[in-house]
Scaffold this motif. Sequence first.
Motif, mmCIF file in Angstrom:
data_model
loop_
_atom_site.group_PDB
_atom_site.id
_atom_site.type_symbol
_atom_site.label_atom_id
_atom_site.label_comp_id
_atom_site.label_asym_id
_atom_site.label_seq_id
_atom_site.Cartn_x
_atom_site.Cartn_y
_atom_site.Cartn_z
ATOM 1 N N GLY A 264 -47.755 87.087 -6.940
ATOM 2 C CA GLY A 264 -47.108 85.982 -6.246
ATOM 3 C C GLY A 264 -45.899 86.387 -5.440
ATOM 4 N N ARG A 265 -45.503 87.618 -5.500
ATOM 5 C CA ARG A 265 -44.285 88.063 -4.838
ATOM 6 C C ARG A 265 -44.595 88.479 -3.401
ATOM 7 N NH1 ARG A 265 -40.758 92.880 -7.377
ATOM 8 N NH2 ARG A 265 -38.749 91.925 -7.002
ATOM 9 N N ASN A 266 -43.843 87.944 -2.462
ATOM 10 C CA ASN A 266 -44.018 88.311 -1.057
ATOM 11 C C ASN A 266 -43.002 89.373 -0.702
ATOM 12 O OD1 ASN A 266 -46.032 86.454 -0.761
ATOM 13 N ND2 ASN A 266 -44.668 84.842 -0.057
ATOM 14 N N THR A 267 -43.474 90.596 -0.533
ATOM 15 C CA THR A 267 -42.584 91.670 -0.125
ATOM 16 C C THR A 267 -42.860 91.984 1.335
ATOM 17 O OG1 THR A 267 -44.174 93.305 -0.897
ATOM 18 C CG2 THR A 267 -42.430 92.674 -2.427
ATOM 19 N N PRO A 268 -41.834 92.078 2.163
ATOM 20 C CA PRO A 268 -42.070 92.375 3.572
ATOM 21 C C PRO A 268 -42.571 93.809 3.734
ATOM 22 C CG PRO A 268 -39.728 92.370 3.106
ATOM 23 C CD PRO A 268 -40.434 91.910 1.851
ATOM 24 N N ALA A 269 -43.524 93.974 4.617
ATOM 25 C CA ALA A 269 -44.047 95.312 4.888
ATOM 26 C C ALA A 269 -43.014 96.070 5.713
ATOM 27 C CB ALA A 269 -45.364 95.217 5.640
ATOM 28 N N GLU A 270 -42.696 97.244 5.267
ATOM 29 C CA GLU A 270 -41.715 98.050 5.989
ATOM 30 C C GLU A 270 -42.403 98.752 7.146
ATOM 31 O OE1 GLU A 270 -39.339 100.656 3.690
ATOM 32 O OE2 GLU A 270 -39.198 99.260 2.033
ATOM 33 N N THR A 271 -41.826 98.633 8.314
ATOM 34 C CA THR A 271 -42.358 99.354 9.459
ATOM 35 C C THR A 271 -41.703 100.723 9.497
ATOM 36 O OG1 THR A 271 -40.669 98.392 10.864
ATOM 37 C CG2 THR A 271 -42.775 97.255 10.786
ATOM 38 N N PRO A 272 -42.501 101.753 9.701
ATOM 39 C CA PRO A 272 -41.907 103.087 9.725
ATOM 40 C C PRO A 272 -40.976 103.266 10.917
ATOM 41 C CG PRO A 272 -44.241 103.183 10.275
ATOM 42 C CD PRO A 272 -43.928 101.770 9.897
ATOM 43 N N SER A 273 -39.947 104.014 10.701
ATOM 44 C CA SER A 273 -38.967 104.278 11.746
ATOM 45 C C SER A 273 -39.581 105.181 12.816
ATOM 46 C CB SER A 273 -37.756 104.968 11.139
ATOM 47 O OG SER A 273 -36.897 105.431 12.152
ATOM 48 N N PRO A 274 -39.290 104.937 14.084
ATOM 49 C CA PRO A 274 -39.805 105.829 15.127
ATOM 50 C C PRO A 274 -39.309 107.268 14.959
ATOM 51 C CG PRO A 274 -38.857 103.846 16.106
ATOM 52 C CD PRO A 274 -38.578 103.804 14.645
ATOM 53 N N TRP A 275 -38.185 107.445 14.304
ATOM 54 C CA TRP A 275 -37.668 108.798 14.090
ATOM 55 C C TRP A 275 -38.554 109.597 13.140
ATOM 56 C CZ3 TRP A 275 -34.022 110.853 17.000
ATOM 57 C CH2 TRP A 275 -33.194 110.004 17.696
ATOM 58 N N ARG A 276 -39.302 108.916 12.279
ATOM 59 C CA ARG A 276 -40.167 109.611 11.324
ATOM 60 C C ARG A 276 -41.587 109.794 11.866
ATOM 61 N NH1 ARG A 276 -40.039 107.496 5.515
ATOM 62 N NH2 ARG A 276 -41.108 109.450 5.342
ATOM 63 N N ASP A 277 -41.869 109.293 13.061
ATOM 64 C CA ASP A 277 -43.198 109.379 13.629
ATOM 65 C C ASP A 277 -43.523 110.828 13.978
ATOM 66 O OD1 ASP A 277 -45.616 108.829 14.764
ATOM 67 O OD2 ASP A 277 -44.806 107.907 16.577
ATOM 68 N N PRO A 278 -44.616 111.400 13.411
ATOM 69 C CA PRO A 278 -44.932 112.794 13.715
ATOM 70 C C PRO A 278 -45.329 113.020 15.175
ATOM 71 C CG PRO A 278 -46.468 111.903 12.077
ATOM 72 C CD PRO A 278 -45.493 110.832 12.408
ATOM 73 N N ALA A 279 -45.816 111.980 15.838
ATOM 74 C CA ALA A 279 -46.202 112.138 17.243
ATOM 75 C C ALA A 279 -44.987 112.413 18.121
ATOM 76 C CB ALA A 279 -46.924 110.886 17.725
ATOM 77 N N ARG A 280 -43.831 112.053 17.646
ATOM 78 C CA ARG A 280 -42.611 112.288 18.412
ATOM 79 C C ARG A 280 -42.342 113.784 18.592
ATOM 80 N NH1 ARG A 280 -37.321 112.903 16.952
ATOM 81 N NH2 ARG A 280 -35.846 112.169 18.479
ATOM 82 N N ARG A 281 -42.781 114.584 17.630
ATOM 83 C CA ARG A 281 -42.544 116.023 17.710
ATOM 84 C C ARG A 281 -43.556 116.741 18.604
ATOM 85 N NH1 ARG A 281 -41.561 115.381 11.786
ATOM 86 N NH2 ARG A 281 -43.790 115.640 11.638
ATOM 87 N N MET A 282 -44.613 116.035 18.992
ATOM 88 C CA MET A 282 -45.635 116.655 19.830
ATOM 89 C C MET A 282 -45.273 116.500 21.300
ATOM 90 S SD MET A 282 -49.078 115.354 18.134
ATOM 91 C CE MET A 282 -49.433 115.480 16.425
ATOM 92 N N ARG A 283 -45.784 117.361 22.096
ATOM 93 C CA ARG A 283 -45.604 117.241 23.527
ATOM 94 C C ARG A 283 -46.852 117.743 24.213
ATOM 95 N NH1 ARG A 283 -41.185 121.408 25.589
ATOM 96 N NH2 ARG A 283 -42.424 121.370 27.462
ATOM 97 N N LYS A 284 -46.969 117.405 25.470
ATOM 98 C CA LYS A 284 -48.126 117.856 26.235
ATOM 99 C C LYS A 284 -48.044 119.365 26.399
ATOM 100 C CE LYS A 284 -47.780 113.776 29.045
ATOM 101 N NZ LYS A 284 -47.554 113.303 30.399
ATOM 102 N N PRO A 285 -49.193 120.021 26.452
ATOM 103 C CA PRO A 285 -49.151 121.465 26.701
ATOM 104 C C PRO A 285 -48.578 121.764 28.084
ATOM 105 C CG PRO A 285 -51.427 120.684 26.465
ATOM 106 C CD PRO A 285 -50.532 119.519 26.247
ATOM 107 N N LEU A 286 -47.906 122.851 28.170
ATOM 108 C CA LEU A 286 -47.305 123.239 29.450
ATOM 109 C C LEU A 286 -48.366 123.840 30.360
ATOM 110 C CD1 LEU A 286 -44.025 124.858 28.128
ATOM 111 C CD2 LEU A 286 -44.331 122.581 29.086
ATOM 112 N N ALA A 287 -48.287 123.481 31.622
ATOM 113 C CA ALA A 287 -49.243 124.007 32.598
ATOM 114 C C ALA A 287 -48.853 125.435 32.963
ATOM 115 C CB ALA A 287 -49.249 123.122 33.835
ATOM 116 N N HIS A 288 -49.866 126.244 33.231
ATOM 117 C CA HIS A 288 -49.636 127.620 33.654
ATOM 118 C C HIS A 288 -49.700 127.684 35.172
ATOM 119 C CE1 HIS A 288 -50.036 129.146 29.571
ATOM 120 N NE2 HIS A 288 -51.020 128.272 29.414
ATOM 121 N N GLY A 289 -49.115 128.682 35.727
ATOM 122 C CA GLY A 289 -49.224 128.882 37.166
ATOM 123 C C GLY A 289 -47.902 128.711 37.870
ATOM 124 N N PRO A 290 -47.949 128.664 39.195
ATOM 125 C CA PRO A 290 -46.723 128.556 39.972
ATOM 126 C C PRO A 290 -45.982 127.256 39.662
ATOM 127 C CG PRO A 290 -48.610 129.035 41.402
ATOM 128 C CD PRO A 290 -49.134 128.801 40.044
#
Length: 73
Positions: free
Chosen positions: A37-63
């Motif tokens: 019967g207890r309503n606990t609010p769902a915690e939304t994860p912090s954007p700082w903890r998002d693992p996708a934040r540490r990823m980046r697009k691969p760097l292009a090679h060439g000139p």
Amino acid sequence: MTDKEPPRLRIVRGDATPEEIAALVIALAARGPAPAGRNTPAETPSPWRDPARRMRKPLAHGPGAWRNSALPI
């Protein structure tokens, strides 16, 4: 709990004080799942903890690749 129900907690050995039993009950209640019967609010994860934040697009090679490596995504 009614008189017909068996106790949910039984001390098998030792002589626990009421304070020790209360501490044990609180620790077990905190560890278990929330009551239905207890309503606990769902915690939304912090954007700082998002693992996708540490990823980046691969760097292009060439000139000009060195220039693009320092630009923000």
